[in-house]
Write a protein that holds these residues in place. Structure first.
Motif, PDB file in Angstrom:
ATOM      1  N   ALA A   1      47.793  46.417  44.731  1.00 20.53           N
ATOM      2  CA  ALA A   1      46.917  47.599  44.730  1.00 20.53           C
ATOM      3  C   ALA A   1      45.706  47.360  45.628  1.00 20.53           C
ATOM      4  N   GLY A   2      45.082  46.183  45.488  1.00 17.71           N
ATOM      5  CA  GLY A   2      43.904  45.868  46.294  1.00 17.71           C
ATOM      6  C   GLY A   2      44.251  45.731  47.766  1.00 17.71           C
ATOM      7  N   LEU A   3      45.402  45.101  48.037  1.00 13.17           N
ATOM      8  CA  LEU A   3      45.819  44.926  49.438  1.00 13.17           C
ATOM      9  C   LEU A   3      46.097  46.276  50.090  1.00 13.17           C
TER      10      LEU A   3
ATOM     11  N   HIS B   1      47.062  38.485  32.382  1.00  8.80           N
ATOM     12  CA  HIS B   1      47.042  39.951  32.251  1.00  8.80           C
ATOM     13  C   HIS B   1      48.386  40.541  32.658  1.00  8.80           C
ATOM     14  N   ALA B   2      49.465  39.894  32.202  1.00  4.16           N
ATOM     15  CA  ALA B   2      50.795  40.332  32.651  1.00  4.16           C
ATOM     16  C   ALA B   2      51.109  41.760  32.215  1.00  4.16           C
ATOM     17  N   TYR B   3      50.853  42.066  30.946  1.00  3.14           N
ATOM     18  CA  TYR B   3      51.214  43.389  30.416  1.00  3.14           C
ATOM     19  C   TYR B   3      50.020  44.038  29.738  1.00  3.14           C
TER      20      TYR B   3
ATOM     21  N   LEU C   1      37.931  40.774  47.932  1.00  2.00           N
ATOM     22  CA  LEU C   1      37.510  39.594  47.172  1.00  2.00           C
ATOM     23  C   LEU C   1      38.550  39.254  46.103  1.00  2.00           C
ATOM     24  N   GLU C   2      38.963  38.011  46.070  1.00  2.00           N
ATOM     25  CA  GLU C   2      40.034  37.589  45.153  1.00  2.00           C
ATOM     26  C   GLU C   2      39.652  36.274  44.482  1.00  2.00           C
ATOM     27  N   SER C   3      39.748  36.249  43.162  1.00  2.00           N
ATOM     28  CA  SER C   3      39.316  35.049  42.440  1.00  2.00           C
ATOM     29  C   SER C   3      40.283  33.875  42.594  1.00  2.00           C
ATOM     30  N   GLU C   4      41.570  34.177  42.816  1.00  2.00           N
ATOM     31  CA  GLU C   4      42.556  33.090  42.915  1.00  2.00           C
ATOM     32  C   GLU C   4      42.562  32.472  44.319  1.00  2.00           C
ATOM     33  N   ALA C   5      43.405  31.455  44.487  1.00  2.00           N
ATOM     34  CA  ALA C   5      43.487  30.743  45.767  1.00  2.00           C
ATOM     35  C   ALA C   5      44.435  31.435  46.744  1.00  2.00           C
TER      36      ALA C   5
ATOM     37  N   GLY D   1      48.287  38.547  43.634  1.00  2.00           N
ATOM     38  CA  GLY D   1      48.197  38.764  42.185  1.00  2.00           C
ATOM     39  C   GLY D   1      49.505  38.354  41.535  1.00  2.00           C
ATOM     40  N   MET D   2      50.137  39.306  40.830  1.00  2.00           N
ATOM     41  CA  MET D   2      51.405  38.993  40.166  1.00  2.00           C
ATOM     42  C   MET D   2      52.526  38.780  41.178  1.00  2.00           C
ATOM     43  N   VAL D   3      52.332  39.340  42.394  1.00  2.00           N
ATOM     44  CA  VAL D   3      53.390  39.265  43.400  1.00  2.00           C
ATOM     45  C   VAL D   3      53.110  38.080  44.322  1.00  2.00           C
TER      46      VAL D   3
ATOM     47  N   THR E   1      41.443  51.190  40.051  1.00  2.00           N
ATOM     48  CA  THR E   1      42.851  51.586  40.166  1.00  2.00           C
ATOM     49  C   THR E   1      43.783  50.385  40.035  1.00  2.00           C
ATOM     50  N   GLY E   2      45.088  50.637  40.216  1.00  2.00           N
ATOM     51  CA  GLY E   2      46.092  49.572  40.088  1.00  2.00           C
ATOM     52  C   GLY E   2      46.489  49.375  38.625  1.00  2.00           C
ATOM     53  N   ARG E   3      47.415  48.441  38.425  1.00  2.00           N
ATOM     54  CA  ARG E   3      47.911  48.163  37.069  1.00  2.00           C
ATOM     55  C   ARG E   3      46.756  47.755  36.145  1.00  2.00           C
ATOM     56  N   GLN E   4      45.872  46.911  36.690  1.00  2.00           N
ATOM     57  CA  GLN E   4      44.772  46.403  35.861  1.00  2.00           C
ATOM     58  C   GLN E   4      43.642  47.418  35.762  1.00  2.00           C
ATOM     59  N   GLY E   5      43.367  48.089  36.882  1.00  2.00           N
ATOM     60  CA  GLY E   5      42.217  48.995  36.931  1.00  2.00           C
ATOM     61  C   GLY E   5      42.429  50.277  36.163  1.00  2.00           C
TER      62      GLY E   5
ATOM     63  N   THR F   1      35.123  35.076  42.739  1.00  2.00           N
ATOM     64  CA  THR F   1      35.191  35.846  41.495  1.00  2.00           C
ATOM     65  C   THR F   1      34.015  36.808  41.392  1.00  2.00           C
ATOM     66  N   VAL F   2      34.347  38.075  41.212  1.00  2.00           N
ATOM     67  CA  VAL F   2      33.301  39.089  41.071  1.00  2.00           C
ATOM     68  C   VAL F   2      32.782  39.065  39.640  1.00  2.00           C
ATOM     69  N   GLU F   3      31.486  38.921  39.498  1.00  2.00           N
ATOM     70  CA  GLU F   3      30.891  38.861  38.164  1.00  2.00           C
ATOM     71  C   GLU F   3      29.950  40.031  37.888  1.00  2.00           C
TER      72      GLU F   3
HETATM   73  C1  LIG Z   1      57.130  39.429  34.655  1.00  2.00           C
HETATM   74  C2  LIG Z   1      56.931  40.655  35.502  1.00  2.00           C
HETATM   75  C3  LIG Z   1      58.015  41.196  36.194  1.00  2.00           C
HETATM   76  C4  LIG Z   1      57.829  42.329  36.988  1.00  2.00           C
HETATM   77  N1  LIG Z   1      58.912  42.843  37.661  1.00  2.00           N
HETATM   78  C5  LIG Z   1      58.736  43.908  38.488  1.00  2.00           C
HETATM   79  C6  LIG Z   1      59.851  44.424  39.224  1.00  2.00           C
HETATM   80  O1  LIG Z   1      60.991  43.942  39.143  1.00  2.00           O
HETATM   81  N2  LIG Z   1      59.615  45.490  40.033  1.00  2.00           N
HETATM   82  C7  LIG Z   1      58.386  46.070  40.167  1.00  2.00           C
HETATM   83  O2  LIG Z   1      58.236  47.006  40.945  1.00  2.00           O
HETATM   84  N3  LIG Z   1      57.321  45.604  39.451  1.00  2.00           N
HETATM   85  C8  LIG Z   1      57.469  44.549  38.624  1.00  2.00           C
HETATM   86  N4  LIG Z   1      56.391  44.060  37.908  1.00  2.00           N
HETATM   87  C9  LIG Z   1      55.070  44.751  38.004  1.00  2.00           C
HETATM   88  C10 LIG Z   1      54.276  44.346  39.249  1.00  2.00           C
HETATM   89  O3  LIG Z   1      54.189  42.942  39.352  1.00  2.00           O
HETATM   90  C11 LIG Z   1      52.828  44.898  39.104  1.00  2.00           C
HETATM   91  O4  LIG Z   1      52.852  46.276  38.798  1.00  2.00           O
HETATM   92  C12 LIG Z   1      51.990  44.737  40.371  1.00  2.00           C
HETATM   93  O5  LIG Z   1      52.202  43.503  40.994  1.00  2.00           O
HETATM   94  C13 LIG Z   1      50.511  44.876  39.985  1.00  2.00           C
HETATM   95  O6  LIG Z   1      49.685  44.790  41.142  1.00  2.00           O
HETATM   96  P1  LIG Z   1      48.124  45.071  40.987  1.00  2.00           P
HETATM   97  O7  LIG Z   1      47.504  44.807  42.306  1.00  2.00           O
HETATM   98  O8  LIG Z   1      47.922  46.429  40.401  1.00  2.00           O
HETATM   99  O9  LIG Z   1      47.605  44.010  39.894  1.00  2.00           O
HETATM  100  P2  LIG Z   1      47.513  42.405  40.001  1.00  2.00           P
HETATM  101  O10 LIG Z   1      48.661  41.873  40.744  1.00  2.00           O
HETATM  102  O11 LIG Z   1      47.275  41.925  38.611  1.00  2.00           O
HETATM  103  O12 LIG Z   1      46.187  42.160  40.890  1.00  2.00           O
HETATM  104  C14 LIG Z   1      44.886  42.087  40.368  1.00  2.00           C
HETATM  105  C15 LIG Z   1      44.146  40.989  41.138  1.00  2.00           C
HETATM  106  O13 LIG Z   1      42.769  40.951  40.738  1.00  2.00           O
HETATM  107  C16 LIG Z   1      42.347  39.592  40.741  1.00  2.00           C
HETATM  108  N5  LIG Z   1      41.124  39.477  39.921  1.00  2.00           N
HETATM  109  C17 LIG Z   1      41.007  39.598  38.568  1.00  2.00           C
HETATM  110  N6  LIG Z   1      39.721  39.456  38.188  1.00  2.00           N
HETATM  111  C18 LIG Z   1      39.002  39.258  39.326  1.00  2.00           C
HETATM  112  C19 LIG Z   1      37.605  39.080  39.583  1.00  2.00           C
HETATM  113  N7  LIG Z   1      36.693  39.089  38.607  1.00  2.00           N
HETATM  114  N8  LIG Z   1      37.203  38.888  40.874  1.00  2.00           N
HETATM  115  C20 LIG Z   1      38.096  38.890  41.898  1.00  2.00           C
HETATM  116  N9  LIG Z   1      39.435  39.065  41.699  1.00  2.00           N
HETATM  117  C21 LIG Z   1      39.877  39.256  40.428  1.00  2.00           C
HETATM  118  C22 LIG Z   1      43.564  38.867  40.172  1.00  2.00           C
HETATM  119  O14 LIG Z   1      43.521  37.480  40.446  1.00  2.00           O
HETATM  120  C23 LIG Z   1      44.700  39.601  40.877  1.00  2.00           C
HETATM  121  O15 LIG Z   1      45.035  38.982  42.098  1.00  2.00           O
HETATM  122  C24 LIG Z   1      56.538  42.938  37.083  1.00  2.00           C
HETATM  123  C25 LIG Z   1      55.473  42.402  36.370  1.00  2.00           C
HETATM  124  C26 LIG Z   1      55.648  41.270  35.593  1.00  2.00           C
HETATM  125  C27 LIG Z   1      54.483  40.705  34.832  1.00  2.00           C
END
Ligand SMILES: Cc1cc2nc3c(=O)[nH]c(=O)nc-3n(C[C@H](O)[C@H](O)[C@H](O)COP(=O)(O)OP(=O)(O)OC[C@H]3O[C@@H](n4cnc5c(N)ncnc54)[C@H](O)[C@@H]3O)c2cc1C
Length: 470
Positions: free
Chosen positions: A11-13, A393-395, A29-33, A37-39, A422-426, A233-235
């Motif tokens: 979402a951020g990318l 924050h997987a689910y 800005l990304e807290s990890e190395a 994110g999940m991908v 926005t995004g899965r987390q937002g 890491t954004v605080e």
């Molecule tokens: C086990 C599993 C299997 C999945 N399988 C599929 C699939 O087959 N097909 C499919 O389409 N989707 C699948 N998904 C869903 C998919 O992975 C997510 O919907 C998508 O990757 C989420 O992207 P995002 O950018 O919204 O969130 P995220 O990937 O969670 O990105 C959020 C980012 O914010 C960063 N962050 C957090 N706090 C801070 C902070 N304070 N400062 C700076 N950075 C911070 C995190 O490190 C992270 O990189 C799966 C999910 C899981 C958990």
């Protein structure tokens, strides 16, 4: 125009690429190395280890085209292959009625059909409301099928009784989740045919694992002049007169602070709400603090034989097994991988900080191998641990009060006119990769021009529709 994007998942990318294409100066800005994110795919020897199965597809042709552009020519298009191991049987997925009829104990099959038919009549005469997950599924599938397919898997995955999980989760995901769809397509074959036609195909990078998709976005952002700061890491999100004025926190060089014109946040909603300074009102803060997540531990193991099964992944719904899904990466793309060995990823859901979350790698490996042996997938001593990873924050957890809490939190954040979460987390939404890309993309639309007519709500609508995708 300085746009800051928080979080470098998809979402951020996508948001960063869109804002940069619109002419903004972008800092991500990304807290990890790493980005993704999940991908993300961790390389260990020849293996690129994903967080469980990650197959990409989208019903949105623009998102599909964008993902293809980011993955480049290096992409494999496959037909999904998966199975469910239940009651000592391997059911093909998508379920085939004859296969099920042959393998499900006759008594269960008869009871299942009888209960389902009885429930259909009862609901016509005295319809129940969809109060929670259990009520939703029993109403549509009957008690027996709920007890066999829905209840155990859901309680195992969520670590909570089904009557404390929102019916929204069932409504959004049952049509998409393999196990549940299987039952539905069995009972209503016309739905099954539709589902199969859409859900069977998927894209996957030929090499580098699913993380290559995120890497493609990152490369593109760099070409557009955008900057990515890792280990950052954004605080604090500083606000003045109803707008975000600066973002600060901790980076590789210590404290950082960036002034900005607009912010797109894809970090978890509770973290964002907590970071806003001056603080949000007490109601919004309490609502955000009440939002919970389910975590996952992933154990990646190497098995000393060419292939464990031809499936991309296998569901293990049985209660006595901790592992709930097993992925075999080679079946996604075998390009450049050894012929004599294979690698599996076993997933176990948990809560951040609990016993499983903290379990050391040796114990995790032992418990995973025990389950794989019980499931008949490997022999004792046949696996070697390659890596173990965690997603806190997987689910996003859909408990009974989550929706009101999300709405309250977002409402307070929307008072900040140059901030979009926005995004899965937002948005605290259980979505797919394509949804996250679309969310980021729409959230960045018009932001660089600070257009007052920018369709703010468009990104919030992504992933709320019923789609046949799991
Ligand atoms: C086990 C599993 C299997 C999945 N399988 C599929 C699939 O087959 N097909 C499919 O389409 N989707 C699948 N998904 C869903 C998919 O992975 C997510 O919907 C998508 O990757 C989420 O992207 P995002 O950018 O919204 O969130 P995220 O990937 O969670 O990105 C959020 C980012 O914010 C960063 N962050 C957090 N706090 C801070 C902070 N304070 N400062 C700076 N950075 C911070 C995190 O490190 C992270 O990189 C799966 C999910 C899981 C958990």
């Amino acid at each position: 125009m300085q746009v800051i994007v928080l979080g470098a998942g998809l979402a951020g990318l996508a948001a960063a690429v869109r804002a940069a294409r619109e002419g903004a100066a972008v800092v991500l800005l990304e807290s990890e190395a790493h980005v993704g994110g999940m991908v993300r795919s961790e390389q260990v020897g020849p293996w690129h280890l994903d967080h469980g199965p990650h197959r990409f597809w989208s019903r949105d042709p623009h998102v599909l085209a964008l993902a293809r552009e980011m993955m480049g020519a290096d992409v494999v298009e496959s037909e999904r292959r998966s199975q469910i191991l239940l009651m000592g049987q391997r059911f093909a997925y998508p379920l085939q009625p004859l296969d099920v009829a042959r393998k499900l104990p006759a008594g269960v099959l008869v009871r299942g059909v009888r209960d389902w038919a009885r429930e259909r009549v009862r609901q016509r005469l005295h319809p129940d409301s969809d109060t929670d997950f259990e009520a939703w599924t029993v109403k549509r599938f009957g008690r027996t099928l709920y007890d066999v397919f829905f209840g155990p898997y859901t309680e195992k995955a969520w670590g909570a009784p089904c009557n404390t999980i929102s019916a929204d989760w069932a409504a959004q995901r049952i049509s998409q989740s393999g196990l549940y769809d299987a039952v539905k397509s069995m009972l209503v074959p016309s739905l099954g045919a539709h589902q199969r036609s859409l859900a069977a195909r998927f894209l996957y990078p030929k090499s580098g694992g699913i993380g290559s998709l995120a890497q493609g976005f990152a490369r593109h952002l760099h070409q557009l002049g955008g900057r990515i700061e890792l280990h950052t890491t954004v605080e604090r999100v500083e606000t003045r007169a109803g707008r975000v004025s600066a973002v600060s926190g901790c980076g590789p060089a210590g404290f950082f602070r960036y002034e900005c014109d607009a912010v797109i946040s894809t970090i978890p909603l509770p973290r964002l709400a907590q970071a806003v300074d001056p603080a949000l009102g007490a109601t919004a803060r309490t609502a955000a603090e009440g939002l919970r997540h389910r975590a996952v531990r992933f154990a990646h193991v190497e098995v000393a034989r060419p292939q464990v099964s031809p499936n991309h992944w296998i569901y293990l719904p049985e209660r006595e097994l901790e592992v709930h899904r097993v992925t075999e990466f080679k079946n996604f793309s075998a390009h450049g991988l050894p012929g004599d060995r294979t690698a599996l990823c076993a997933e176990i859901t948990c809560a951040q900080g609990d016993e499983l979350w903290n379990l050391n790698d040796a114990h995790l490996h032992a418990r995973v191998e025990r389950d794989l042996v019980r499931a008949g997938l490997v022999q004792p001593g046949e696996t070697t641990l390659l890596a173990s990873t965690r997603l806190a924050h997987a689910y996003p957890f859909y408990d009974l009060g989550y929706k009101a809490r999300v709405e309250t939190t977002l409402k307070a954040l929307k008072a900040l006119t140059n901030l979009r979460s926005t995004g899965r987390q937002g948005l605290h939404r259980y979505n797919n990769m394509d949804h996250s890309i679309a969310m980021g993309w729409h959230a960045a639309k018009g932001l660089a021009r600070l257009s007052p007519s920018a369709p703010v709500a468009q990104h919030e609508r992504v992933g709320t529709e019923q789609v046949w995708f799991g």
